[in-house]
Write a protein that holds these residues in place. Sequence first.
Motif, mmCIF file in Angstrom:
data_model
loop_
_atom_site.group_PDB
_atom_site.id
_atom_site.type_symbol
_atom_site.label_atom_id
_atom_site.label_comp_id
_atom_site.label_asym_id
_atom_site.label_seq_id
_atom_site.Cartn_x
_atom_site.Cartn_y
_atom_site.Cartn_z
ATOM 1 N N ALA A 86 0.827 -1.207 0.000
ATOM 2 C CA ALA A 86 0.000 0.000 0.000
ATOM 3 C C ALA A 86 0.861 1.255 0.000
ATOM 4 N N VAL A 87 1.955 1.228 0.748
ATOM 5 C CA VAL A 87 2.865 2.374 0.798
ATOM 6 C C VAL A 87 3.525 2.581 -0.567
ATOM 7 N N ILE A 88 3.959 1.510 -1.198
ATOM 8 C CA ILE A 88 4.643 1.608 -2.496
ATOM 9 C C ILE A 88 3.724 2.202 -3.559
ATOM 10 N N VAL A 89 2.475 1.742 -3.593
ATOM 11 C CA VAL A 89 1.554 2.214 -4.646
ATOM 12 C C VAL A 89 0.791 3.464 -4.217
ATOM 13 N N ARG A 90 1.152 4.013 -3.038
ATOM 14 C CA ARG A 90 0.585 5.259 -2.526
ATOM 15 C C ARG A 90 -0.915 5.162 -2.263
ATOM 16 N N GLN A 91 -1.348 4.056 -1.663
ATOM 17 C CA GLN A 91 -2.775 3.847 -1.399
ATOM 18 C C GLN A 91 -3.002 3.441 0.052
ATOM 19 N N GLU A 92 -2.376 4.180 0.968
ATOM 20 C CA GLU A 92 -2.513 3.862 2.385
ATOM 21 C C GLU A 92 -3.957 4.010 2.865
ATOM 22 N N ILE A 93 -4.630 5.070 2.419
ATOM 23 C CA ILE A 93 -6.017 5.290 2.842
ATOM 24 C C ILE A 93 -6.931 4.222 2.260
ATOM 25 N N VAL A 94 -6.673 3.820 1.030
ATOM 26 C CA VAL A 94 -7.463 2.754 0.407
ATOM 27 C C VAL A 94 -7.261 1.436 1.150
ATOM 28 N N LEU A 95 -6.043 1.182 1.623
ATOM 29 C CA LEU A 95 -5.801 -0.018 2.432
ATOM 30 C C LEU A 95 -6.657 0.027 3.695
ATOM 31 N N PHE A 96 -6.769 1.197 4.301
ATOM 32 C CA PHE A 96 -7.593 1.375 5.493
ATOM 33 C C PHE A 96 -9.050 1.018 5.199
ATOM 34 N N ILE A 97 -9.505 1.360 3.987
ATOM 35 C CA ILE A 97 -10.885 1.051 3.588
ATOM 36 C C ILE A 97 -11.041 -0.445 3.312
ATOM 37 N N MET A 98 -10.199 -0.981 2.443
ATOM 38 C CA MET A 98 -10.333 -2.383 2.037
ATOM 39 C C MET A 98 -10.059 -3.346 3.188
ATOM 40 N N GLY A 99 -9.156 -2.960 4.071
ATOM 41 C CA GLY A 99 -8.870 -3.790 5.238
ATOM 42 C C GLY A 99 -9.735 -3.427 6.422
ATOM 43 N N VAL A 142 -15.334 -8.345 1.005
ATOM 44 C CA VAL A 142 -15.615 -8.241 -0.434
ATOM 45 C C VAL A 142 -16.217 -6.874 -0.754
ATOM 46 N N ILE A 143 -17.177 -6.451 0.066
ATOM 47 C CA ILE A 143 -17.824 -5.152 -0.155
ATOM 48 C C ILE A 143 -16.802 -4.018 -0.043
ATOM 49 N N LEU A 144 -15.971 -4.062 0.990
ATOM 50 C CA LEU A 144 -14.989 -2.994 1.208
ATOM 51 C C LEU A 144 -13.917 -2.979 0.112
ATOM 52 N N VAL A 145 -13.531 -4.161 -0.368
ATOM 53 C CA VAL A 145 -12.554 -4.223 -1.459
ATOM 54 C C VAL A 145 -13.139 -3.610 -2.732
ATOM 55 N N LEU A 146 -14.407 -3.862 -2.978
ATOM 56 C CA LEU A 146 -15.061 -3.256 -4.150
ATOM 57 C C LEU A 146 -15.119 -1.735 -4.018
ATOM 58 N N VAL A 147 -15.382 -1.259 -2.800
ATOM 59 C CA VAL A 147 -15.371 0.193 -2.560
ATOM 60 C C VAL A 147 -13.979 0.750 -2.827
ATOM 61 N N GLY A 148 -12.964 0.032 -2.355
ATOM 62 C CA GLY A 148 -11.588 0.464 -2.589
ATOM 63 C C GLY A 148 -11.239 0.510 -4.061
ATOM 64 N N LEU A 149 -11.650 -0.507 -4.795
ATOM 65 C CA LEU A 149 -11.377 -0.534 -6.238
ATOM 66 C C LEU A 149 -12.135 0.576 -6.970
ATOM 67 N N ALA A 150 -13.287 0.950 -6.426
ATOM 68 C CA ALA A 150 -14.073 2.023 -7.051
ATOM 69 C C ALA A 150 -13.331 3.351 -7.030
ATOM 70 N N THR A 151 -12.387 3.511 -6.097
ATOM 71 C CA THR A 151 -11.640 4.770 -6.036
ATOM 72 C C THR A 151 -10.756 4.967 -7.265
ATOM 73 N N LEU A 152 -10.538 3.894 -8.027
ATOM 74 C CA LEU A 152 -9.763 4.035 -9.259
ATOM 75 C C LEU A 152 -10.478 4.920 -10.274
ATOM 76 N N LYS A 153 -11.803 4.865 -10.268
ATOM 77 C CA LYS A 153 -12.572 5.629 -11.250
ATOM 78 C C LYS A 153 -13.259 6.852 -10.659
ATOM 79 N N LEU A 154 -13.640 6.759 -9.388
ATOM 80 C CA LEU A 154 -14.374 7.872 -8.778
ATOM 81 C C LEU A 154 -13.402 8.920 -8.275
ATOM 82 N N ARG A 155 -12.970 9.777 -9.175
ATOM 83 C CA ARG A 155 -12.029 10.833 -8.825
ATOM 84 C C ARG A 155 -12.461 12.145 -9.472
#
Length: 360
Positions: A281-294, A347-360
């Motif tokens: 998560a740190v490498i790909v700069r998605q620490e907050i998304v990790l907080f959501i998905m995890g 599963v629900i939280l991971v989908l929310v996290g993946l949604a951040t790829l497009k919802l910007r």
Amino acid sequence: MLRYVAEWLTQYYSGFNVFSYLTLRAILAALTALLISFLIGPVMIRKLAEHQVGQRVRSDGPQTHLTKAGTPTMGGALILVAISVATLLWADLSNRFVWITLAVTIAFGLIGFWDDYLKLVVGNSRGLIARYKYFWQSAAGLGTAVALYATAKTPVETTLIVPFFKDVLIPLGPFFIVLAYFVIVGSSNAVNLTDGLDGLAIMPAVLVAGALGVFAYASGNVVFANYLGIPYVAGSGEVLVFCTAIFGAGLGFLWFNTYPAQVFMGDIGALALGAALGVVAVIVRQEIVLFIMGGVFVMETVSVILQVGSFKLRGKRIFRMAPIHHHFELKGWAEPKVIVRFWIITVILVLVGLATLKLR
């Protein structure tokens, strides 16, 4: 390693060039880790049982757990072997991120191994003393954070990215080390707290690793990164191989860890997996998304903090038992019900996290 063999063989047959494709190598890494788990798993379980490296169960917990006493533990070694071998075979070994992810995973695995060894083999119920355990976790986490900061090639590698807002970029500078440290160490301990039921920790870890692999692939591809409005981190795409190795190794371990479990991962697996997710998560700069998905890991950790805090301040407990999965068990939920519902939440939280790829 095999990537270089394939490159050498292309001079004799051009078809071997297919192994240069990142997506194929990622798939092969997952399959390799899965196969290693299937092959080594039964042997490891048998050896652990022979040496009586079994789980000790608390008498004050759910009574249904008493039947788990003696179940082989330290099965996380299987996960570490599968991840390491698969990554070394299929990843680009000239990539710094590959070595950093492997190093931090193995380092936290060794800490967990020593803790498990003291508890299960030596017979010391306390295991590794808490302050020593945290010291070595801090040393490994801080060392990784410093390494990432020192080798950063572009400012974006040390910038905090806020999901859903593509223009909100917060340069961290040296504070990046602090953030990375807390993400890696915090994630490691969060997964460890979650590892209390059969398959409860491993499946969310597999799902989050798979999603982080998607982020790694997109962040490491300049075309996708620009299209999606996420930071382009040169070289991070190779982390996809590491993520799919976790995916394959995790599914292979789940084969033996599913209810009723034949083996438990122990601290050696939980601490290593948590640190692995954190560093990716740190490498790909998605620490907050990790907080959501995890979110399941976060929920388990918060439940322990609230329980301890409430008891110290008020002398009362908020939950019947913490971490929170034990609370639901004591309320009468069957263990498989708790596990599957926590999987569904993930599963629900991971989908929310993946949604951040497009919802910007």
